[in-house]
Scaffold this active site. Structure first.
Site, PDB file in Angstrom:
ATOM      1  N   LYS A  13       0.828  -1.218   0.000  1.00 21.49           N
ATOM      2  CA  LYS A  13       0.000   0.000   0.000  1.00 21.49           C
ATOM      3  C   LYS A  13       0.855   1.259   0.000  1.00 21.49           C
ATOM      4  O   LYS A  13       0.581   2.199  -0.730  1.00 21.49           O
ATOM      5  CB  LYS A  13      -0.909   0.046   1.247  1.00 21.49           C
ATOM      6  CG  LYS A  13      -1.963  -1.032   1.307  1.00 21.49           C
ATOM      7  CD  LYS A  13      -2.943  -0.784   2.450  1.00 21.49           C
ATOM      8  CE  LYS A  13      -2.301  -0.802   3.829  1.00 21.49           C
ATOM      9  NZ  LYS A  13      -1.820  -2.131   4.261  1.00 21.49           N
ATOM     10  N   ARG A  88      -9.734   0.766   9.113  1.00 21.22           N
ATOM     11  CA  ARG A  88      -9.216  -0.561   9.428  1.00 21.22           C
ATOM     12  C   ARG A  88     -10.253  -1.415  10.146  1.00 21.22           C
ATOM     13  O   ARG A  88      -9.984  -2.574  10.445  1.00 21.22           O
ATOM     14  CB  ARG A  88      -8.005  -0.387  10.333  1.00 21.22           C
ATOM     15  CG  ARG A  88      -6.761  -1.135   9.906  1.00 21.22           C
ATOM     16  CD  ARG A  88      -5.696  -0.812  10.922  1.00 21.22           C
ATOM     17  NE  ARG A  88      -4.436  -1.433  10.683  1.00 21.22           N
ATOM     18  CZ  ARG A  88      -3.449  -0.866   9.982  1.00 21.22           C
ATOM     19  NH1 ARG A  88      -3.618   0.304   9.406  1.00 21.22           N
ATOM     20  NH2 ARG A  88      -2.304  -1.493   9.862  1.00 21.22           N
ATOM     21  N   ARG A 127      11.498  -6.748   5.116  1.00 19.22           N
ATOM     22  CA  ARG A 127      11.451  -5.370   5.611  1.00 19.22           C
ATOM     23  C   ARG A 127      12.022  -5.300   7.032  1.00 19.22           C
ATOM     24  O   ARG A 127      12.745  -4.378   7.363  1.00 19.22           O
ATOM     25  CB  ARG A 127       9.998  -4.889   5.591  1.00 19.22           C
ATOM     26  CG  ARG A 127       9.834  -3.438   5.899  1.00 19.22           C
ATOM     27  CD  ARG A 127       8.472  -2.942   5.448  1.00 19.22           C
ATOM     28  NE  ARG A 127       7.463  -3.149   6.456  1.00 19.22           N
ATOM     29  CZ  ARG A 127       6.151  -2.941   6.267  1.00 19.22           C
ATOM     30  NH1 ARG A 127       5.712  -2.537   5.092  1.00 19.22           N
ATOM     31  NH2 ARG A 127       5.306  -3.130   7.221  1.00 19.22           N
ATOM     32  N   ARG A 136      10.968   0.215  12.786  1.00 21.64           N
ATOM     33  CA  ARG A 136       9.655  -0.226  13.250  1.00 21.64           C
ATOM     34  C   ARG A 136       9.713  -1.339  14.273  1.00 21.64           C
ATOM     35  O   ARG A 136      10.098  -2.461  13.967  1.00 21.64           O
ATOM     36  CB  ARG A 136       8.802  -0.633  12.043  1.00 21.64           C
ATOM     37  CG  ARG A 136       8.351   0.572  11.263  1.00 21.64           C
ATOM     38  CD  ARG A 136       7.335   0.222  10.219  1.00 21.64           C
ATOM     39  NE  ARG A 136       6.159  -0.426  10.763  1.00 21.64           N
ATOM     40  CZ  ARG A 136       5.042  -0.583  10.064  1.00 21.64           C
ATOM     41  NH1 ARG A 136       4.970  -0.124   8.831  1.00 21.64           N
ATOM     42  NH2 ARG A 136       4.010  -1.197  10.604  1.00 21.64           N
ATOM     43  N   ARG A 147      -0.548  -8.974  13.614  1.00 18.87           N
ATOM     44  CA  ARG A 147      -1.121  -7.980  12.693  1.00 18.87           C
ATOM     45  C   ARG A 147      -1.927  -8.660  11.591  1.00 18.87           C
ATOM     46  O   ARG A 147      -2.963  -8.154  11.157  1.00 18.87           O
ATOM     47  CB  ARG A 147      -0.019  -7.095  12.110  1.00 18.87           C
ATOM     48  CG  ARG A 147       0.371  -5.965  13.074  1.00 18.87           C
ATOM     49  CD  ARG A 147       1.787  -5.455  12.855  1.00 18.87           C
ATOM     50  NE  ARG A 147       2.002  -4.872  11.555  1.00 18.87           N
ATOM     51  CZ  ARG A 147       3.171  -4.844  10.935  1.00 18.87           C
ATOM     52  NH1 ARG A 147       4.247  -5.372  11.484  1.00 18.87           N
ATOM     53  NH2 ARG A 147       3.275  -4.270   9.760  1.00 18.87           N
TER      54      ARG A 147
HETATM   55  P1  ADP Z   1       0.948  -2.122   8.269  1.00 18.56           P
HETATM   56  O1  ADP Z   1       2.326  -2.084   7.699  1.00 18.56           O
HETATM   57  O2  ADP Z   1       0.693  -3.335   9.114  1.00 18.56           O
HETATM   58  O3  ADP Z   1      -0.113  -1.883   7.256  1.00 18.56           O
HETATM   59  P2  ADP Z   1       0.611   0.544   9.495  1.00 18.56           P
HETATM   60  O4  ADP Z   1       1.874   1.271   9.365  1.00 18.56           O
HETATM   61  O5  ADP Z   1      -0.522   0.945   8.630  1.00 18.56           O
HETATM   62  O6  ADP Z   1       0.893  -1.018   9.386  1.00 18.56           O
HETATM   63  O7  ADP Z   1       0.101   0.612  11.021  1.00 18.56           O
HETATM   64  C1  ADP Z   1       0.924   0.223  12.105  1.00 18.56           C
HETATM   65  C2  ADP Z   1       0.087   0.094  13.379  1.00 18.56           C
HETATM   66  O8  ADP Z   1      -0.561   1.351  13.660  1.00 18.56           O
HETATM   67  C3  ADP Z   1      -1.057  -0.905  13.325  1.00 18.56           C
HETATM   68  O9  ADP Z   1      -0.622  -2.227  13.604  1.00 18.56           O
HETATM   69  C4  ADP Z   1      -2.004  -0.340  14.387  1.00 18.56           C
HETATM   70  O10 ADP Z   1      -1.561  -0.648  15.696  1.00 18.56           O
HETATM   71  C5  ADP Z   1      -1.859   1.152  14.195  1.00 18.56           C
HETATM   72  N1  ADP Z   1      -2.866   1.707  13.247  1.00 18.56           N
HETATM   73  C6  ADP Z   1      -2.620   2.278  12.029  1.00 18.56           C
HETATM   74  N2  ADP Z   1      -3.758   2.671  11.429  1.00 18.56           N
HETATM   75  C7  ADP Z   1      -4.763   2.339  12.289  1.00 18.56           C
HETATM   76  C8  ADP Z   1      -6.173   2.449  12.256  1.00 18.56           C
HETATM   77  N3  ADP Z   1      -6.801   3.004  11.192  1.00 18.56           N
HETATM   78  N4  ADP Z   1      -6.880   1.990  13.311  1.00 18.56           N
HETATM   79  C9  ADP Z   1      -6.284   1.442  14.375  1.00 18.56           C
HETATM   80  N5  ADP Z   1      -4.948   1.297  14.479  1.00 18.56           N
HETATM   81  C10 ADP Z   1      -4.190   1.721  13.450  1.00 18.56           C
END
Ligand code: ADP
Length: 194
Positions: A13, A88, A127, A136, A147
């Protein structure tokens, strides 16, 4: 143009969002990046979010909805935005619907990047190695498994929510970066002409 990019962790994404930013002059709103910035800055939201993120859980819906609602009012969002990591949960999707309606804004597309799970594990482990010791805290095997399971139970229904409304466009996320972005552009042309 206002878009949502859906897909599991590691689906690409972020990479595709950057391409869309460059091509369409819209901004990428990554809730993960916003939360990581809040953690780094030690804001009240960041202090609350850190432990939740580190274990791979979701930050509460009302916190996220407020963050997005405030963010899309910023002047740089006037030309459009790509939501990356939001909504989400179905509750977030419903709240987004309501707040866009209230602000008089329309969504142009919801694009899902479909990928198979074994590829995801490889991508994310790659990654994790690249950023070893650094960026991260949630890119490790245990948190990744969490996740992915949170994605399956809480976020996959968001795709179904938009599918039910006839708005979901699914792109095969297993191609090269160029192939995936060409497929996204094709959907966007169809969506904006419709
Ligand atoms: P990924 O690489 O898993 O897509 P993101 O960078 O989008 O991860 O998000 C990292 C973390 O931030 C998630 O695991 C969650 O804890 C939190 N997070 C991000 N966006 C949301 C959301 N819309 N609602 C709830 N938690 C979120």
């Amino acid at each position: 143009m206002r878009l949502i990019l859906l897909g599991p962790p590691g689906a690409g994404k972020g990479t595709q969002a950057q391409r869309l930013v460059a091509r369409h002059g819209i901004v990428q709103l990554s809730t993960g990046d916003m939360l990581r910035a809040a953690v780094a800055a030690g804001t009240p939201v960041g202090l609350k979010a850190k432990a939740i993120m580190d274990r791979g859980d979701l930050v509460p819906d009302e916190v996220m909805v407020q963050i997005i609602s405030d963010r899309i009012e910023q002047p740089d969002c006037a030309r459009g935005f790509i939501l990356d990591g939001f909504p989400r949960t179905v509750a977030q999707a419903e709240a987004l619907e309501a707040l866009l309606a209230r602000k008089g804004l329309k969504l142009d597309g919801v694009i899902e990047l479909a990928v198979d799970e074994s590829a995801l594990l490889e991508r994310i482990e790659g990654r994790a190695k690249e950023t070893a010791g650094g960026a991260r805290a949630d890119d490790n095997a245990a948190t990744l498994a969490k996740r992915l399971s949170v994605y399956r139970t809480q976020t996959a229904p968001v795709a179904e929510y938009y599918r039910g409304k006839g708005r979901l466009r699914t792109v095969n996320g297993m191609g090269t970066v160029d192939e995936v972005s060409a497929a996204i552009e094709k959907h966007l042309r169809a969506a904006t002409e419709a």
